[in-house]
Design a protein around this motif. Structure first.
Motif, PDB file in Angstrom:
ATOM      1  N   ALA A   1       0.851  -1.193   0.000  1.00 34.78           N
ATOM      2  CA  ALA A   1       0.000   0.000   0.000  1.00 34.78           C
ATOM      3  C   ALA A   1       0.880   1.234   0.000  1.00 34.78           C
ATOM      4  O   ALA A   1       2.006   1.213   0.515  1.00 34.78           O
ATOM      5  CB  ALA A   1      -0.927   0.004   1.209  1.00 34.78           C
ATOM      6  N   VAL A   2       0.358   2.300  -0.573  1.00 31.48           N
ATOM      7  CA  VAL A   2       1.052   3.584  -0.645  1.00 31.48           C
ATOM      8  C   VAL A   2       0.185   4.639   0.028  1.00 31.48           C
ATOM      9  O   VAL A   2      -1.027   4.704  -0.206  1.00 31.48           O
ATOM     10  CB  VAL A   2       1.331   3.991  -2.106  1.00 31.48           C
ATOM     11  N   GLY A   3       0.823   5.452   0.874  1.00 34.26           N
ATOM     12  CA  GLY A   3       0.139   6.571   1.511  1.00 34.26           C
ATOM     13  C   GLY A   3       0.918   7.851   1.297  1.00 34.26           C
ATOM     14  O   GLY A   3       2.129   7.827   1.089  1.00 34.26           O
ATOM     15  N   ARG A   4       0.209   8.985   1.348  1.00 37.12           N
ATOM     16  CA  ARG A   4       0.822  10.302   1.151  1.00 37.12           C
ATOM     17  C   ARG A   4       0.647  11.148   2.395  1.00 37.12           C
ATOM     18  O   ARG A   4      -0.423  11.141   2.997  1.00 37.12           O
ATOM     19  CB  ARG A   4       0.165  11.002  -0.038  1.00 37.12           C
ATOM     20  N   PHE A   5       1.706  11.890   2.745  1.00 41.79           N
ATOM     21  CA  PHE A   5       1.605  12.808   3.877  1.00 41.79           C
ATOM     22  C   PHE A   5       2.513  14.004   3.651  1.00 41.79           C
ATOM     23  O   PHE A   5       3.452  13.949   2.865  1.00 41.79           O
ATOM     24  CB  PHE A   5       1.950  12.109   5.199  1.00 41.79           C
ATOM     25  N   THR A   6       2.201  15.103   4.345  1.00 44.32           N
ATOM     26  CA  THR A   6       3.034  16.303   4.325  1.00 44.32           C
ATOM     27  C   THR A   6       3.593  16.488   5.724  1.00 44.32           C
ATOM     28  O   THR A   6       2.836  16.560   6.695  1.00 44.32           O
ATOM     29  CB  THR A   6       2.217  17.540   3.911  1.00 44.32           C
ATOM     30  N   ALA A   7       4.890  16.549   5.843  1.00 42.49           N
ATOM     31  CA  ALA A   7       5.535  16.637   7.150  1.00 42.49           C
ATOM     32  C   ALA A   7       5.280  17.994   7.788  1.00 42.49           C
ATOM     33  O   ALA A   7       5.415  19.033   7.135  1.00 42.49           O
ATOM     34  CB  ALA A   7       7.037  16.393   7.027  1.00 42.49           C
ATOM     35  N   ASP A   8       4.893  17.970   9.058  1.00 44.56           N
ATOM     36  CA  ASP A   8       4.825  19.209   9.833  1.00 44.56           C
ATOM     37  C   ASP A   8       6.102  19.313  10.666  1.00 44.56           C
ATOM     38  O   ASP A   8       7.016  18.493  10.525  1.00 44.56           O
ATOM     39  CB  ASP A   8       3.559  19.262  10.693  1.00 44.56           C
ATOM     40  N   ALA A   9       6.175  20.319  11.524  1.00 44.21           N
ATOM     41  CA  ALA A   9       7.394  20.535  12.308  1.00 44.21           C
ATOM     42  C   ALA A   9       7.680  19.347  13.214  1.00 44.21           C
ATOM     43  O   ALA A   9       8.839  18.946  13.385  1.00 44.21           O
ATOM     44  CB  ALA A   9       7.271  21.818  13.131  1.00 44.21           C
ATOM     45  N   LEU A  10       6.629  18.747  13.798  1.00 48.89           N
ATOM     46  CA  LEU A  10       6.823  17.612  14.700  1.00 48.89           C
ATOM     47  C   LEU A  10       7.370  16.399  13.945  1.00 48.89           C
ATOM     48  O   LEU A  10       8.329  15.760  14.381  1.00 48.89           O
ATOM     49  CB  LEU A  10       5.509  17.253  15.391  1.00 48.89           C
ATOM     50  N   ALA A  11       6.787  16.093  12.790  1.00 49.50           N
ATOM     51  CA  ALA A  11       7.264  14.954  12.001  1.00 49.50           C
ATOM     52  C   ALA A  11       8.687  15.200  11.512  1.00 49.50           C
ATOM     53  O   ALA A  11       9.500  14.278  11.473  1.00 49.50           O
ATOM     54  CB  ALA A  11       6.335  14.696  10.820  1.00 49.50           C
ATOM     55  N   ALA A  12       8.995  16.453  11.150  1.00 55.75           N
ATOM     56  CA  ALA A  12      10.345  16.764  10.684  1.00 55.75           C
ATOM     57  C   ALA A  12      11.370  16.514  11.784  1.00 55.75           C
ATOM     58  O   ALA A  12      12.492  16.094  11.512  1.00 55.75           O
ATOM     59  CB  ALA A  12      10.420  18.211  10.208  1.00 55.75           C
ATOM     60  N   GLY A  13      10.979  16.726  13.043  1.00 60.19           N
ATOM     61  CA  GLY A  13      11.904  16.512  14.148  1.00 60.19           C
ATOM     62  C   GLY A  13      11.904  15.104  14.688  1.00 60.19           C
ATOM     63  O   GLY A  13      12.946  14.566  15.060  1.00 60.19           O
ATOM     64  N   ALA A  14      10.720  14.470  14.708  1.00 60.50           N
ATOM     65  CA  ALA A  14      10.594  13.183  15.398  1.00 60.50           C
ATOM     66  C   ALA A  14      10.346  12.006  14.475  1.00 60.50           C
ATOM     67  O   ALA A  14      10.478  10.861  14.878  1.00 60.50           O
ATOM     68  CB  ALA A  14       9.467  13.259  16.432  1.00 60.50           C
ATOM     69  N   GLY A  15       9.954  12.247  13.230  1.00 58.93           N
ATOM     70  CA  GLY A  15       9.631  11.171  12.306  1.00 58.93           C
ATOM     71  C   GLY A  15       8.136  11.015  12.140  1.00 58.93           C
ATOM     72  O   GLY A  15       7.344  11.593  12.879  1.00 58.93           O
ATOM     73  N   GLN A  16       7.732  10.235  11.137  1.00 60.02           N
ATOM     74  CA  GLN A  16       6.326   9.986  10.842  1.00 60.02           C
ATOM     75  C   GLN A  16       5.871   8.705  11.538  1.00 60.02           C
ATOM     76  O   GLN A  16       6.537   7.686  11.474  1.00 60.02           O
ATOM     77  CB  GLN A  16       6.107   9.847   9.335  1.00 60.02           C
ATOM     78  N   THR A  17       4.715   8.791  12.194  1.00 55.10           N
ATOM     79  CA  THR A  17       4.151   7.625  12.862  1.00 55.10           C
ATOM     80  C   THR A  17       3.571   6.648  11.843  1.00 55.10           C
ATOM     81  O   THR A  17       2.836   7.043  10.941  1.00 55.10           O
ATOM     82  CB  THR A  17       3.043   8.046  13.844  1.00 55.10           C
ATOM     83  N   LEU A  18       3.922   5.381  11.995  1.00 54.17           N
ATOM     84  CA  LEU A  18       3.278   4.292  11.274  1.00 54.17           C
ATOM     85  C   LEU A  18       2.760   3.319  12.319  1.00 54.17           C
ATOM     86  O   LEU A  18       3.534   2.826  13.146  1.00 54.17           O
ATOM     87  CB  LEU A  18       4.247   3.574  10.337  1.00 54.17           C
ATOM     88  N   THR A  19       1.461   3.055  12.301  1.00 49.27           N
ATOM     89  CA  THR A  19       0.899   2.073  13.221  1.00 49.27           C
ATOM     90  C   THR A  19       0.726   0.747  12.496  1.00 49.27           C
ATOM     91  O   THR A  19       0.491   0.710  11.284  1.00 49.27           O
ATOM     92  CB  THR A  19      -0.454   2.534  13.795  1.00 49.27           C
ATOM     93  N   LEU A  20       0.861  -0.333  13.243  1.00 53.03           N
ATOM     94  CA  LEU A  20       0.728  -1.695  12.714  1.00 53.03           C
ATOM     95  C   LEU A  20      -0.247  -2.441  13.618  1.00 53.03           C
ATOM     96  O   LEU A  20      -0.053  -2.475  14.838  1.00 53.03           O
ATOM     97  CB  LEU A  20       2.070  -2.421  12.704  1.00 53.03           C
ATOM     98  N   ASP A  21      -1.267  -3.024  13.025  1.00 54.66           N
ATOM     99  CA  ASP A  21      -2.297  -3.721  13.798  1.00 54.66           C
ATOM    100  C   ASP A  21      -2.567  -5.070  13.136  1.00 54.66           C
ATOM    101  O   ASP A  21      -3.007  -5.126  11.991  1.00 54.66           O
ATOM    102  CB  ASP A  21      -3.564  -2.864  13.825  1.00 54.66           C
ATOM    103  N   ALA A  22      -2.275  -6.153  13.847  1.00 59.95           N
ATOM    104  CA  ALA A  22      -2.540  -7.501  13.342  1.00 59.95           C
ATOM    105  C   ALA A  22      -4.030  -7.780  13.455  1.00 59.95           C
ATOM    106  O   ALA A  22      -4.605  -7.678  14.533  1.00 59.95           O
ATOM    107  CB  ALA A  22      -1.744  -8.518  14.149  1.00 59.95           C
ATOM    108  N   LEU A  23      -4.676  -8.120  12.344  1.00 60.29           N
ATOM    109  CA  LEU A  23      -6.120  -8.342  12.329  1.00 60.29           C
ATOM    110  C   LEU A  23      -6.425  -9.815  12.568  1.00 60.29           C
ATOM    111  O   LEU A  23      -6.372 -10.630  11.653  1.00 60.29           O
ATOM    112  CB  LEU A  23      -6.715  -7.868  10.997  1.00 60.29           C
ATOM    113  N   GLY A  24      -6.692 -10.161  13.823  1.00 58.14           N
ATOM    114  CA  GLY A  24      -7.100 -11.514  14.157  1.00 58.14           C
ATOM    115  C   GLY A  24      -5.967 -12.504  14.347  1.00 58.14           C
ATOM    116  O   GLY A  24      -6.206 -13.702  14.350  1.00 58.14           O
ATOM    117  N   PHE A  25      -4.734 -12.045  14.485  1.00 53.83           N
ATOM    118  CA  PHE A  25      -3.643 -12.962  14.816  1.00 53.83           C
ATOM    119  C   PHE A  25      -2.729 -12.301  15.840  1.00 53.83           C
ATOM    120  O   PHE A  25      -2.947 -11.151  16.218  1.00 53.83           O
ATOM    121  CB  PHE A  25      -2.902 -13.475  13.572  1.00 53.83           C
ATOM    122  N   ARG A  26      -1.705 -13.031  16.315  1.00 53.43           N
ATOM    123  CA  ARG A  26      -1.033 -12.667  17.551  1.00 53.43           C
ATOM    124  C   ARG A  26      -0.026 -11.540  17.481  1.00 53.43           C
ATOM    125  O   ARG A  26       0.190 -10.860  18.473  1.00 53.43           O
ATOM    126  CB  ARG A  26      -0.337 -13.891  18.157  1.00 53.43           C
TER     127      ARG A  26
END
Length: 199
Positions: free
Chosen positions: A161-186
């Motif tokens: 999958a491909v996603g688009r974002f525009t970095a703000d000051a927080l992302a420029a300093g700390a990085g972009q959040t990526l969340t990962l969620d396992a759907l129905g497994f451990r």
């Protein structure tokens, strides 16, 4: 007392800002076909081949992927392709290996730490493949409720999958959040990702 109240307000504001994430606008997941899936437009910020036990870097469609087995808390796995092939050995290395772990709850990782520029537009591309258990899906997101489901089976080589974002000051300093969620497994899984500057 006024000074303490101001300090408490500043700390509360800082902690609130630290948990914010930049919105990622996701396209629908796409079945893996061949190495041309790997985006090579714009400028590479970082690209990671999760859990790859090979040496050095792998070049896929002109994109240099570094190896890591530290995206999640397990040492990683190889054998996800179970004999299938994309026709490109470097792409197969990415699709054959994944990092996993951290349980079935939502996991967050920061990508592009110290490498993003405020106001620049970026894409993030993520892969999930595991032909041993093709019915599994991972939900990738931005921590703001914008998500995409990526199926391990796809049409035989998983999906990306491909996603688009525009970095703000927080992302420029700390990085972009990526969340990962396992759907129905451990445990959360990811085969690899890349970030590209499209500005």
């Amino acid at each position: 007392r006024t000074t303490l109240h101001r300090l408490a307000a500043i700390l509360l504001l800082a902690s609130t800002q630290a948990t914010q994430a930049v919105t990622i606008d996701w396209d629908a997941a796409v079945d893996v076909v061949d190495a041309r899936d790997v985006r090579n437009d714009g400028v590479l910020v970082e690209a990671v081949n999760a859990a790859n036990r090979g040496t050095g870097e792998h070049v896929i469609n002109g994109v240099v992927f570094g190896n890591s087995n530290a995206l999640l808390n397990r040492p990683g796995f190889s054998g996800a392709l179970t004999g299938a092939s994309s026709g490109d050995s470097a792409y197969d290395a990415l699709l054959d290996t994944f990092d996993y772990g951290n349980g079935s709850g939502l996991v967050s990782r920061l990508l592009g730490v110290d490498a993003l520029t405020e106001g620049h537009e970026y894409i993030v591309q993520v892969w999930f493949n595991d032909q041993r258990l093709g019915g599994r899906s991972m939900r990738f997101g931005d921590g703001e409720g914008n998500t995409v489901d990526v199926n391990a089976g796809g049409a035989g080589l998983g999906q990306f999958a491909v996603g688009r974002f525009t970095a703000d000051a927080l992302a420029a300093g700390a990085g972009q959040t990526l969340t990962l969620d396992a759907l129905g497994f451990r445990n959360a899984h990811v085969n690899g990702y890349q970030i590209r500057d499209m500005t």
